[in-house]
Design a protein around this motif. Structure first.
Motif, short mmCIF file in Angstrom:
data_model
loop_
_atom_site.label_atom_id
_atom_site.label_comp_id
_atom_site.label_asym_id
_atom_site.label_seq_id
_atom_site.Cartn_x
_atom_site.Cartn_y
_atom_site.Cartn_z
N LYS A 2 55.41 31.44 24.18
CA LYS A 2 54.58 30.39 23.57
C LYS A 2 53.08 30.67 23.68
CE LYS A 2 57.38 26.31 23.36
NZ LYS A 2 58.73 26.26 23.93
N PHE A 3 52.65 31.21 24.81
CA PHE A 3 51.21 31.33 25.06
C PHE A 3 50.66 32.75 24.91
CE2 PHE A 3 52.38 27.48 27.24
CZ PHE A 3 51.27 26.65 27.11
N PHE A 4 51.46 33.75 25.20
CA PHE A 4 50.89 35.09 25.40
C PHE A 4 51.30 36.14 24.37
CE2 PHE A 4 50.74 32.94 29.48
CZ PHE A 4 49.41 33.12 29.83
N TYR A 53 49.47 35.73 20.79
CA TYR A 53 48.01 35.78 20.96
C TYR A 53 47.60 37.21 21.23
CZ TYR A 53 43.27 34.65 22.54
OH TYR A 53 41.90 34.59 22.67
N THR A 54 48.35 37.85 22.11
CA THR A 54 48.03 39.23 22.47
C THR A 54 48.18 40.14 21.26
OG1 THR A 54 48.62 38.88 24.75
CG2 THR A 54 48.77 41.15 23.96
N TYR A 55 49.18 39.89 20.43
CA TYR A 55 49.35 40.72 19.24
C TYR A 55 48.17 40.55 18.28
CZ TYR A 55 51.30 43.56 15.65
OH TYR A 55 51.46 44.58 14.75
N ASP A 58 46.61 44.69 33.78
CA ASP A 58 45.29 44.09 34.02
C ASP A 58 44.86 43.12 32.92
OD1 ASP A 58 45.28 45.75 36.11
OD2 ASP A 58 43.88 47.22 35.23
N VAL A 59 45.35 43.32 31.71
CA VAL A 59 44.88 42.50 30.60
C VAL A 59 45.27 41.04 30.82
CG1 VAL A 59 44.94 42.15 28.10
CG2 VAL A 59 45.14 44.46 29.04
N ILE A 60 46.56 40.80 31.05
CA ILE A 60 47.00 39.41 31.18
C ILE A 60 46.79 38.90 32.61
CG2 ILE A 60 49.10 37.97 31.18
CD1 ILE A 60 49.63 38.91 28.38
N ARG A 89 35.81 50.42 30.55
CA ARG A 89 36.36 49.42 31.48
C ARG A 89 36.18 48.03 30.90
NH1 ARG A 89 35.96 51.30 36.98
NH2 ARG A 89 36.59 49.22 37.55
N TYR A 90 37.18 47.18 31.12
CA TYR A 90 37.14 45.79 30.64
C TYR A 90 36.31 44.97 31.62
CZ TYR A 90 39.39 41.75 28.20
OH TYR A 90 39.66 40.62 27.47
N TYR A 91 35.04 45.33 31.77
CA TYR A 91 34.15 44.63 32.70
C TYR A 91 33.80 43.24 32.18
CZ TYR A 91 32.54 48.87 35.25
OH TYR A 91 32.42 49.99 36.02
N1 UDP Z 1 45.78 35.93 26.38
C1 UDP Z 1 46.88 35.39 25.76
N2 UDP Z 1 46.85 34.08 25.37
C2 UDP Z 1 45.75 33.31 25.53
C3 UDP Z 1 44.62 33.84 26.16
C4 UDP Z 1 44.65 35.17 26.57
O1 UDP Z 1 47.88 36.08 25.57
O2 UDP Z 1 45.79 32.13 25.13
C5 UDP Z 1 45.82 37.34 26.80
C6 UDP Z 1 45.36 38.25 25.65
O3 UDP Z 1 46.05 39.48 25.72
C7 UDP Z 1 43.90 38.44 25.99
C8 UDP Z 1 43.92 38.52 27.50
O4 UDP Z 1 44.95 37.58 27.87
O5 UDP Z 1 43.36 39.59 25.38
C9 UDP Z 1 42.64 38.20 28.20
O6 UDP Z 1 42.16 36.95 27.81
P1 UDP Z 1 40.61 36.52 28.02
O7 UDP Z 1 40.47 35.11 27.65
O8 UDP Z 1 40.19 36.94 29.39
O9 UDP Z 1 39.92 37.46 26.93
P2 UDP Z 1 38.39 37.62 26.47
O10 UDP Z 1 37.70 36.30 26.66
O11 UDP Z 1 37.83 38.75 27.30
O12 UDP Z 1 38.53 37.99 25.03
#
Ligand code: UDP
Length: 361
Positions: free
Chosen positions: A148-150, A153-155, A168-170, A345-347
């Motif tokens: 539902k949440f991830f 959105y990630t795609y 590290d991303v999620i 790096r995702y700083y």
């Molecule tokens: N993410 C997600 N659902 C959300 C918010 C974030 O799947 O509702 C995942 C997604 O892969 C995203 C990552 O978590 O790229 C990091 O989210 P963040 O909000 O830290 O991203 P930023 O603000 O750096 O774009």
């Protein structure tokens, strides 16, 4: 032209290093910046309707590092702000990160924090080893929350599903069982009171620092000699793509100003994991605290492979390629690579400042 120190890029990495060189080493610094503004992707400005916006997407400064906070506090006062994000799921706006309130609202429950902890544990899947971003969520909150949440959105954000992205991303988004619905829990959270650009202007305002805008280092290479360079741009471009192109993501913004109303949405950012093509909508007045009762500007974000790089794609092959460039960078004479694009790096903002404060000059 010959300069002692050349800094390529006037974002967090470039501005922090310039200030340190000028102040701590009493050395002159030339900063070249290809855009017509300073502050890198933290750049902010007033739009045509007088609303303060962040040109490259929402920047909420947050840190637990007091040295970073103290350093930046020399150049700005702060508008204290705790970011809240809602996610539009199943037709409801529910808090993100996942917290007790998210679980209760989404599944129509009335559980205490302890009960939510057991509830999450009962949904969590056993994952022997966390290998990717999908594992991170399903091992803590189970598959329904993941989907539902991830997942989508990630795609939208990366054109990859979480199982193809580094953990590290999620991991940036915790799973909580308590009732804290803030996006970040860092001790220091704020936006510069007069804006990011003004904070950078003060940081770079030093007699030994000169800033050249509209100056792309790759066009000036032959004209500027230096003793030392600090490069903050894309590392693959620096090396003329000799190992191949690193994959980046860019973001395009669709702005809309609404009149006759103070606000559009209840919080600074609303995420849309499953509906529409944009990832999220940010309403800047929530972040900046700007007082305007009769209008508000929102920005819808569309992630794209085309355009200026914002993020490096944290997939295994791309990270392997980035490491090859990091090896080249490590042996480049008189040149230091710092920042998101130079180090792949995702700083976060504070992590860049911390990295530069930690450099021995
Ligand atoms: N993410 C997600 N659902 C959300 C918010 C974030 O799947 O509702 C995942 C997604 O892969 C995203 C990552 O978590 O790229 C990091 O989210 P963040 O909000 O830290 O991203 P930023 O603000 O750096 O774009």
């Amino acid at each position: 032209m010959h300069v002692k120190n050349l800094v390529v890029g006037a974002g967090y990495a470039g501005a922090t290093i310039a200030r340190r060189l000028a102040e701590e080493k009493n050395e002159s610094v030339l900063v070249v910046e290809k855009h017509d503004h300073i502050a890198g992707h933290a750049h902010d400005r007033y739009d045509a309707n007088g609303v303060l916006i962040h040109e490259y997407g929402p920047h909420i400064f947050h840190t637990t590092d007091k040295a970073v906070w103290d350093f930046l506090s020399r150049f700005t006062e702060w508008h204290h702000y705790q970011h809240r994000v809602l996610s539009y799921v199943d037709g409801m706006l529910v808090p993100l990160p996942i917290s007790a309130d998210t679980v209760n609202q989404l599944y129509n429950l009335d559980l205490s924090a302890e009960e939510v902890e057991s509830w999450l544990a009962s949904k969590a899947e056993k994952v022997p080893e966390i290998r990717n971003s999908e594992d991170v969520v399903v091992s803590k909150a189970g598959r329904d929350i993941y989907e539902k949440f991830f997942k989508q959105y990630t795609y939208k954000q990366w054109e990859l599903y979480p199982d193809q992205l580094s953990p590290d991303v999620i991991k940036r988004i915790p799973v909580r069982s308590n009732r804290d619905t803030r996006y970040f829990t860092d001790r220091y959270q704020a936006l510069p009171k007069q804006g990011y650009t003004e904070m950078f202007r003060r940081m770079l305002d030093h007699p030994r620092i000169q800033v050249l805008l509209h100056a792309d280092w790759f066009d000036l290479k032959k004209e500027i000699r230096f003793d030392r360079m600090f490069f903050t741009g894309p590392v693959d471009r620096y090396f003329d793509y000799r190992e191949g192109h690193i994959r980046y993501r860019s973001v395009h913004f669709e702005y809309e100003t609404l009149y006759g109303r103070e606000f559009f949405q209840p919080v600074g950012t609303v995420n849309y994991p499953n509906d529409y093509d944009f990832t999220r909508i940010t309403e800047y007045k929530h972040l900046t605290g700007q007082k305007l009762t009769d209008r508000t500007t929102i920005a819808r974000e569309y992630s794209s492979a085309e355009g200026e790089p914002f993020y490096i794609v944290p997939s295994a092959p791309n990270l392997t390629l980035a490491r090859r460039y990091a090896d080249l960078a490590a042996v480049e004479r008189n040149t230091t690579f710092v920042g998101r694009l130079a180090e792949s790096r995702y700083y976060n903002m504070d992590q860049v400042v911390a990295r530069v404060l930690g450099l021995s000059l």
